[in-house]
Scaffold this active site. Sequence first.
Site, PDB file in Angstrom:
ATOM      1  N   SER A 136      -3.314  -3.619  -0.780  1.00  0.00           N
ATOM      2  CA  SER A 136      -2.381  -4.283  -0.133  1.00  0.00           C
ATOM      3  C   SER A 136      -2.707  -5.739  -0.109  1.00  0.00           C
ATOM      4  CB  SER A 136      -2.135  -3.716   0.936  1.00  0.00           C
ATOM      5  OG  SER A 136      -0.889  -4.405   1.936  1.00  0.00           O
ATOM      6  N   GLY A 137      -1.641  -6.711  -0.100  1.00  0.00           N
ATOM      7  CA  GLY A 137      -2.088  -8.328  -0.013  1.00  0.00           C
ATOM      8  C   GLY A 137      -2.279  -8.504   1.227  1.00  0.00           C
ATOM      9  N   HIS A 138      -1.562  -8.152   2.378  1.00  0.00           N
ATOM     10  CA  HIS A 138      -1.768  -8.789   3.830  1.00  0.00           C
ATOM     11  C   HIS A 138      -2.978  -8.218   4.355  1.00  0.00           C
ATOM     12  CE1 HIS A 138      -0.309  -5.369   6.413  1.00  0.00           C
ATOM     13  NE2 HIS A 138      -0.037  -4.898   5.045  1.00  0.00           N
ATOM     14  N   GLN A 174      -7.969  -0.690   2.951  1.00  0.00           N
ATOM     15  CA  GLN A 174      -8.879  -1.237   3.780  1.00  0.00           C
ATOM     16  C   GLN A 174     -10.102  -1.823   3.232  1.00  0.00           C
ATOM     17  OE1 GLN A 174      -7.822  -2.041   6.818  1.00  0.00           O
ATOM     18  NE2 GLN A 174      -6.116  -0.877   7.208  1.00  0.00           N
ATOM     19  N   GLY A 180       0.923  -1.225   0.009  1.00  0.00           N
ATOM     20  CA  GLY A 180       0.105   0.128   0.017  1.00  0.00           C
ATOM     21  C   GLY A 180       0.856   1.321  -0.100  1.00  0.00           C
ATOM     22  N   THR A 181       1.917   1.153   0.812  1.00  0.00           N
ATOM     23  CA  THR A 181       2.499   2.388   1.042  1.00  0.00           C
ATOM     24  C   THR A 181       3.349   2.996  -0.373  1.00  0.00           C
ATOM     25  OG1 THR A 181       2.857   2.295   3.368  1.00  0.00           O
ATOM     26  CG2 THR A 181       4.549   3.634   2.399  1.00  0.00           C
ATOM     27  N   ASN A 236      -8.713   3.507   8.119  1.00  0.00           N
ATOM     28  CA  ASN A 236      -8.093   2.182   8.669  1.00  0.00           C
ATOM     29  C   ASN A 236      -8.694   2.064  10.014  1.00  0.00           C
ATOM     30  OD1 ASN A 236      -6.283   4.608   8.322  1.00  0.00           O
ATOM     31  ND2 ASN A 236      -5.000   3.459   9.770  1.00  0.00           N
ATOM     32  N   CYS A 278       0.946   7.043  19.125  1.00  0.00           N
ATOM     33  CA  CYS A 278       1.659   7.040  20.342  1.00  0.00           C
ATOM     34  C   CYS A 278       2.776   6.428  20.417  1.00  0.00           C
ATOM     35  CB  CYS A 278       0.494   6.613  21.598  1.00  0.00           C
ATOM     36  SG  CYS A 278       1.055   6.791  23.046  1.00  0.00           S
ATOM     37  N   THR A 304      12.593  -7.401 -10.615  1.00  0.00           N
ATOM     38  CA  THR A 304      12.212  -8.777 -10.917  1.00  0.00           C
ATOM     39  C   THR A 304      10.726  -8.875  -9.851  1.00  0.00           C
ATOM     40  OG1 THR A 304      14.330  -9.519 -11.290  1.00  0.00           O
ATOM     41  CG2 THR A 304      12.626 -11.244 -10.510  1.00  0.00           C
TER      42      THR A 304
END
Lengths: 329, 411
Positions: B204-206, B184, B76-77, B156, B330, B242
């Site tokens: 994002s995959g995770h 998300q 994502g980033t 998120n 935090c 790659t």
Amino acid sequence: MLGFGKFDHHFSTSANAGPLPQANAVGRFGSIGWGDAVKLMLKVEPEDGRIAEARFQAFGCSSAIAASAAVTDMITGKTIDEASGIGAGAIADYLGGLPRERMYCAVMNFEALQQAIGSYRGKAAVAEADAPPACKCLGVGQMMIERTIRFNRLTSLDDVTAYTKAAGSCSTCFKQIESLLARVNAEMVEDGLIAADDAYRIGSATPRAAELKPHGAPPPAANIFAAKATPAHLRPVAKAAPPRPAPPTGGVVDAPPQEALIAEAIEELRPHLQRDGGDCEFVSLDGNIVYVRLTGNCVGCQLSSVTLSGVQARLAEKFGRPLRVVPVS
Amino acid sequence: MNEPADIVYLDANATTRTDPRVVEAMLPYFSLYYGNPSSKYALGGHAALAVKRAREQVQALVGAAQPHELIFTSGGTESNNAAILSALEAAPRRREVIISAVEHPAVLSLCAWLEKNKGIRVHLIPVDRQGRLDILAYREAMSDRVAIASIMWANNETGVIQPVADLAELAKEVGALFHTDAVQAVGKCPIDLQSTMIDMLSLSGHKLHGPKGIGALYVRNGIRFKPQIKGGQQERGRRAGTENVPGIVGLGIAAELAAAAMADEDIRVRGLRDRLEREILARVDHCVAVGARAERLPNTSNIAFSFIDSEAIITLLDRAGIAASMGSACATGSFEPSHVLMAMKVAEDAIRGGVRFSLSRDNTEADIDRALEVIPPVITKLRAISPFGADEGAPQAVARSSGSAQGTSHV
């Protein structure tokens, strides 16, 4: 998040938590806005000055609660004189150490303990000569920061932030904290508390990450310790920024053109104007003439020409060439 | 203390368990079909075919018109960075960016950097108390100086969904690009990019039971894309390096599984979330479900507990085997409360007590039972320690706080 052991014991069991109605010494530090707060309540035996019982109430992270539990544990059975010798470092050590960024939890309890002892001894609660903090994220007085630097031999800005939270949220008070640290360190060198080589020198801190603030929203006051801020146009013009490094080759974004640089410079001045209820925005650039639009209190203000010449001086200094600032409506 | 298998995991917005079927599909691409997709022999061709298949699986999940509109990235980033930087590079005369005040730090800190170092003007659009974007302010900021507007699909921390399709149309009116961080949202709510004007989308995959370190950026056909990672012709020259073949295969399978499970997530997981939220609000005083009146993801509940700190709550929950998150910065050195809760103007006495519970298809009724056993006593315990409370009304332990005075107004 932290390891098990003493810390976990103090946090999870939180022995000594809760009010102590028969307390004859009470000290407080912090607030909801500051993000952490503690109230220490001691029952001191008048005959021998021994602390028969100590309890706490704490608001904050697990470290804040553990440090509060620890300090009540440490002082129970001790005399007031013995307790007054307990520093923030000793509180942290009692927990088996605290991560540096949580050291303010120990400092907070040190402050509350000193206040409780002061209240028992009949002194007015540690009278803070400070003006109330103007910067919302700071939330602590100048005296407290000075004390913390001195007692804990702090010589870096990151330490000051870790121990007091000062300059920990917004970058507004960064410069003030920086000069405060340099001054206190210089005094400490004179007093033989630290070596001259260790003293902090202005400009040696690593810059903090940039942050975004909504445009138009008034940022916190720049000089957090000034009782009454000088109007923006009467304040000395800040030193010009050091030359920017050349943009990296193959940079993703083109170097900003002159217009963008001027807009950026005006952007930097806006907070000062906004604090006085005014505002100024960059309109366009024509040769050496910078057109700006004054809004808010600046409209119709008799001093707006002074403000404009301040803006003009600042821009001229920054860009090293004469620029005329002309208001448009 | 708690074995991973025993943990009640309620932090799916942080990451999800990689589905065993995903792991199984990935394994052969480590040691059996390990060829480089760019190689011309059969072993390379095999890998290239797997990448092609995965691209189609992701295409199907987001409803893209063509498979090559998807560029595989590291997550994502990277996708967010690539989208915004590419848009600015492709339109050098447009030097403004529009984002929301509740974007992920990946977008916020990139834009802060752009403003500070590249002279880009960043419009930070506020949200209302329910976390919904101020459309008027968005429309006002929109002009032909804007290179790109980047507004997240779903937040998120709160799960609040923004009307991205409408926002994309407003951007189109002035010729600005529209990007959405949908990290998300993808896999949790139906997405059909073909029927929208959205130009770019990050995923994002995770976050959808796929592996970490893999993601994708959707770039609509015809949009000028400036590669941010240069050095090779992979991904049609748009992202050199790659290909992460096992990761891409995993993302493809995860996308397929997410599409199949979406209906379940919308009904069963929503039911679990609603029950958790309803029961906490019923059993615990002085707490509020943040953004609950807005349209939300079915899996997310953010509850702000007054008078106590979220880090202390999370730590005690962790001791009891429950993983949830505070969603604030935090721990990373800032002492400010969550920027999302600040933007939503959550009451001062509760703003540091925000806890995010985020569920996934892995959660069960038993998880919710366990959470409901643990959470109320944890709150009670910390409230007993806290010097603040609603009982005495006036601000107590410490001066300089207006918190307690507003204490009960939002309950």
